[in-house]
Design a protein around this motif. Structure first.
Motif, PDB file in Angstrom:
ATOM      1  N   ARG A   1      31.731  49.575  38.452  1.00  0.00           N
ATOM      2  CA  ARG A   1      31.614  48.142  38.708  1.00  0.00           C
ATOM      3  C   ARG A   1      30.154  47.814  39.013  1.00  0.00           C
TER       4      ARG A   1
ATOM      5  N   HIS B   1      41.352  36.758  42.031  1.00  0.00           N
ATOM      6  CA  HIS B   1      40.473  35.739  42.591  1.00  0.00           C
ATOM      7  C   HIS B   1      40.173  34.697  41.510  1.00  0.00           C
TER       8      HIS B   1
ATOM      9  N   GLY C   1      38.534  31.658  39.328  1.00  0.00           N
ATOM     10  CA  GLY C   1      37.147  31.293  39.064  1.00  0.00           C
ATOM     11  C   GLY C   1      36.990  30.656  37.699  1.00  0.00           C
TER      12      GLY C   1
ATOM     13  N   PHE D   1      36.115  35.275  33.272  1.00  0.00           N
ATOM     14  CA  PHE D   1      35.391  36.541  33.389  1.00  0.00           C
ATOM     15  C   PHE D   1      34.266  36.630  32.374  1.00  0.00           C
TER      16      PHE D   1
ATOM     17  N   GLY E   1      30.401  39.380  31.783  1.00  0.00           N
ATOM     18  CA  GLY E   1      29.862  40.708  32.007  1.00  0.00           C
ATOM     19  C   GLY E   1      29.786  41.557  30.761  1.00  0.00           C
TER      20      GLY E   1
ATOM     21  N   LYS F   1      28.576  37.893  38.095  1.00  0.00           N
ATOM     22  CA  LYS F   1      29.130  38.265  39.388  1.00  0.00           C
ATOM     23  C   LYS F   1      27.958  38.548  40.323  1.00  0.00           C
TER      24      LYS F   1
ATOM     25  N   ALA G   1      28.100  35.515  30.844  1.00  0.00           N
ATOM     26  CA  ALA G   1      28.293  34.842  32.126  1.00  0.00           C
ATOM     27  C   ALA G   1      28.825  33.426  31.911  1.00  0.00           C
TER      28      ALA G   1
ATOM     29  N   THR H   1      28.308  31.557  41.041  1.00  0.00           N
ATOM     30  CA  THR H   1      28.367  32.972  41.400  1.00  0.00           C
ATOM     31  C   THR H   1      28.448  33.077  42.918  1.00  0.00           C
ATOM     32  N   GLU H   2      29.325  33.944  43.413  1.00  0.00           N
ATOM     33  CA  GLU H   2      29.625  33.982  44.838  1.00  0.00           C
ATOM     34  C   GLU H   2      28.710  34.932  45.621  1.00  0.00           C
ATOM     35  N   TRP H   3      27.401  34.735  45.501  1.00  0.00           N
ATOM     36  CA  TRP H   3      26.465  35.510  46.309  1.00  0.00           C
ATOM     37  C   TRP H   3      26.679  35.168  47.790  1.00  0.00           C
TER      38      TRP H   3
ATOM     39  N   ARG I   1      33.930  29.046  42.695  1.00  0.00           N
ATOM     40  CA  ARG I   1      34.228  30.376  43.238  1.00  0.00           C
ATOM     41  C   ARG I   1      34.971  30.319  44.572  1.00  0.00           C
TER      42      ARG I   1
END
Length: 435
Positions: A154, A254, A256, A259, A261, A324, A333, A388-390, A414
Motif C-alpha cells: 500500500r 470508506h 469517497g 478509487f 492510484g 490518497k 487520481a 485527499t484526506e491528509w 472524504r
C-alpha cells in the motif's frame, strides 16, 4: 544471497531496500539516467514515508547499490526480480508487457549460471510461461526457473507491508525455485508471516483478484453512500454495521470520490481483458470499473451544485490532489477529472497538496494555482473541496478556515469533518453519504 532488482520504481525500490534490510545483497538496476543519479545521490524519486532512511542505512551497510549496468548486476545473482512498469496498453485495456519481456531477454543474455527469474510486476496469467519461452529461446543451455511473487504494497505504508505482510504469495514450478524463494523470505518465517506457495498461474491471478475485490468493496460503499443520501441514512454507520461482520471486514469501506492510484484502475481493466480472452465472465469487475469512472467524473457536478449551479468566476480551494494521503502518486487520481471540469466551467482553482503538487502540475490544466499551504489555498475562496484526506487538513480549525475564505461552501468528498461542527461554524457543508 545476492539478488538483482530490475527497475528502480515504486515496487523495485521499496522491495529492494526491504530485501537489503533482511540482509540480502541487492543491486537495483535503473535505466533512467536521471533517476539513477538521484538514487546514487540519496534522493528518492518517489514519496514514501521512511524509504529515504531505509535506503541510506542499507547503502551505508554495503547491502544496497544502484546501477545502470544490467549485465553486471545480474551476473552471479541467485534471483533476478523483474519490477518494471506494466501500464494499461493503449486502445484495448490489456497490461502492456513490453518492458517485462525486454527485461527478460536482457536477463537471459546476462545470467552466468542458475537463477530464479521472478516477476514482481503485476502481470497477466501466462506471463511467467512466456518469460520461460523467451529465456529458452535466447539461451537454450541455461539453467533457470521462473517464479511469480506479486507485491501487495500500500502506498504510504509500503515498508510495513513488506516487513510485516498479511501474506507472501510465491508461484513456482520446481523445488529448487521454491527453496531459493524460501531462503530470501526466511526472516518472515521468524515472525510467522504466512508464505503461500502456488503454481505460477495462480500467483499471477491472486494479485488481480485481490485488487479487483478491494475495488469492488470501495465501489459498493460508494453506491451505498448515494443510497444513504436518498433515504436519510448515515453511510459510516452502515459501513460499521456491515464491517463488524468478520466475513466482510471493516477495511476499504470508506466512501469517497472513487478509487485511483497505480493498481486498482489498471488492474480491474486488465482482469476484465484477461477474462474476455479466456471466455470467462467478470460482470462484477466490469461494472466496478465503469461505475468508478462515472463517479469520478460526476463528483465535479456536486461542487457545481453546491455553488448554486455555476462555478463561473468563482475561486475554489482544493485540499489534496494525490489519489490518497502519504504518497505523491497522481495516477488516475479523482482530482484529475474533477479539477479539469471545474476549470472548464470557469472556476479559478487554488490547490494545495503536501506531497503531490510537482507530480500534479504536468497532468492538470496550466491554470491551476499551487499554494504553499492549506490556509493559503483557502484565502479568498468562494468554496472549498476536499479531495485527499491528509491529516493536516483534518486538524484545521473551522474558525481559521472561515477567516481565510470569502464564501462558506465546503464540499467534503472524504468526510474528514464533522457536519454539525462545520455547520455550527457557519459553513454550507456537504459530504458523502451523511445527513
Amino acid at each position: 544471497m545476492r539478488i538483482a532488482m530490475i527497475g528502480g520504481g515504486y515496487v523495485g525500490l521499496v522491495s529492494g531496500a526491504c530485501f537489503a534490510e533482511f540482509g540480502t545483497e541487492v543491486t537495483v538496476v535503473e535505466a533512467d539516467a536521471a533517476k539513477l543519479a538521484a538514487l546514487r545521490d540519496g534522493r528518492m524519486p518517489i514519496y514514501e514515508p521512511g524509504l529515504d532512511k531505509l535506503v541510506e542505512a542499507n547503502v551505508a551497510a554495503g547491502r544496497l547499490s544502484f546501477t545502470g549496468d544490467l549485465p553486471a548486476a545480474v551476473a552471479g545473482a541467485d534471483a533476478v526480480f523483474i519490477a518494471v512498469g506494466t501500464p494499461t496498453r493503449r486502445g484495448d485495456g490489456h497490461a502492456d508487457l513490453t518492458y517485462v519481456y525486454a527485461a527478460a531477454e536482457q536477463v537471459a543474455r546476462a545470467l552466468t549460471g542458475y537463477a530464479v527469474i521472478v516477476t514482481k510486476s503485476t502481470v497477466p496469467v501466462g506471463t511467467g510461461r512466456r518469460i520461460a519461452e523467451i529465456v529458452q529461446g535466447v539461451r537454450p543451455e541455461l539453467e533457470f526457473d521462473v517464479a511469480s511473487n506479486p507485491e501487495f504494497l500500500r502506498e504510504g505504508a509500503a515498508i510495513a507491508d513488506f516487513m510485516r505482510p498479511d501474506r507472501v504469495v510465491i508461484g513456482a514450478a520446481t523445488d529448487r525455485a521454491r527453496e531459493t524463494m524460501r531462503q530470501l523470505y526466511r526472516p518472515l518465517y521468524l515472525i510467522e508471516a504466512p508464505i503461500v506457495f502456488t503454481d505460477i498461474e495462480t500467483a499471477e491471478l491472486v494479485k488481480y483478484a485481490a485488487n479487483a475485490f478491494l475495488a469492488m468493496k470501495i465501489t459498493f460503499i460508494n453506491e451505498m453512500a448515494d443510497l444513504c443520501e436518498r433515504v436519510g441514512a448515515d453511510v459510516h454507520d452502515v459501513a460499521r454495521g456491515i464491517g463488524l461482520d468478520g466475513r466482510i471486514g471493516r477495511k476499504f469501506l470508506h466512501p469517497g470520490p472513487g478509487f485511483g492510484g497505480s493498481c486498482f484502475p489498471k488492474d480491474t481493466l486488465a482482469l476484465v481483458r484477461i477474462a474476455q480472452d479466456h471466455g470467462a465472465a467478470t460482470r462484477l469487475v466490469e461494472t466496478t470499473a465503469a461505475v468508478n469512472e462515472a463517479r469520478k467524473a460526476g463528483m465535479a457536478q456536486r461542487v457545481v451544485s453546491a455553488c448554486g449551479g455555476s462555478v463561473r468566476g468563482k475561486t475554489i480551494a482544493v485540499f489534496g490532489l494525490t489519489f490518497k494521503p502519504e504518497t505523491d502518486d497522481m495516477r488516475d487520481a479523482p482530482s484529475l477529472p474533477i479539477v479539469a471540469r471545474l476549470i472548464e466551467d470557469g472556476a479559478t482553482i487554488r490547490a494545495y497538496d503536501p506531497a503531490g503538487m510537482e507530480a500534479a502540475a504536468p497532468l492538470l490544466p496550466a491554470a491551476v494555482q499551487y499554494c504553499t499551504g492549506a490556509l493559503d489555498a483557502a484565502q479568498g475562496a468562494d468554496a472549498l473541496v476536499v479531495l485527499t484526506e491528509w491529516n493536516e487538513f483534518r486538524a484545521l480549525a473551522p474558525g481559521r478556515l472561515a477567516e481565510a475564505m470569502r464564501g462558506r461552501v465546503i464540499v467534503d468528498l472524504r468526510n474528514i469533518y464533522e457536519p454539525t461542527i462545520m455547520r455550527g461554524a457557519g459553513f454550507q457543508y456537504s459530504s458523502i453519504g451523511r445527513r
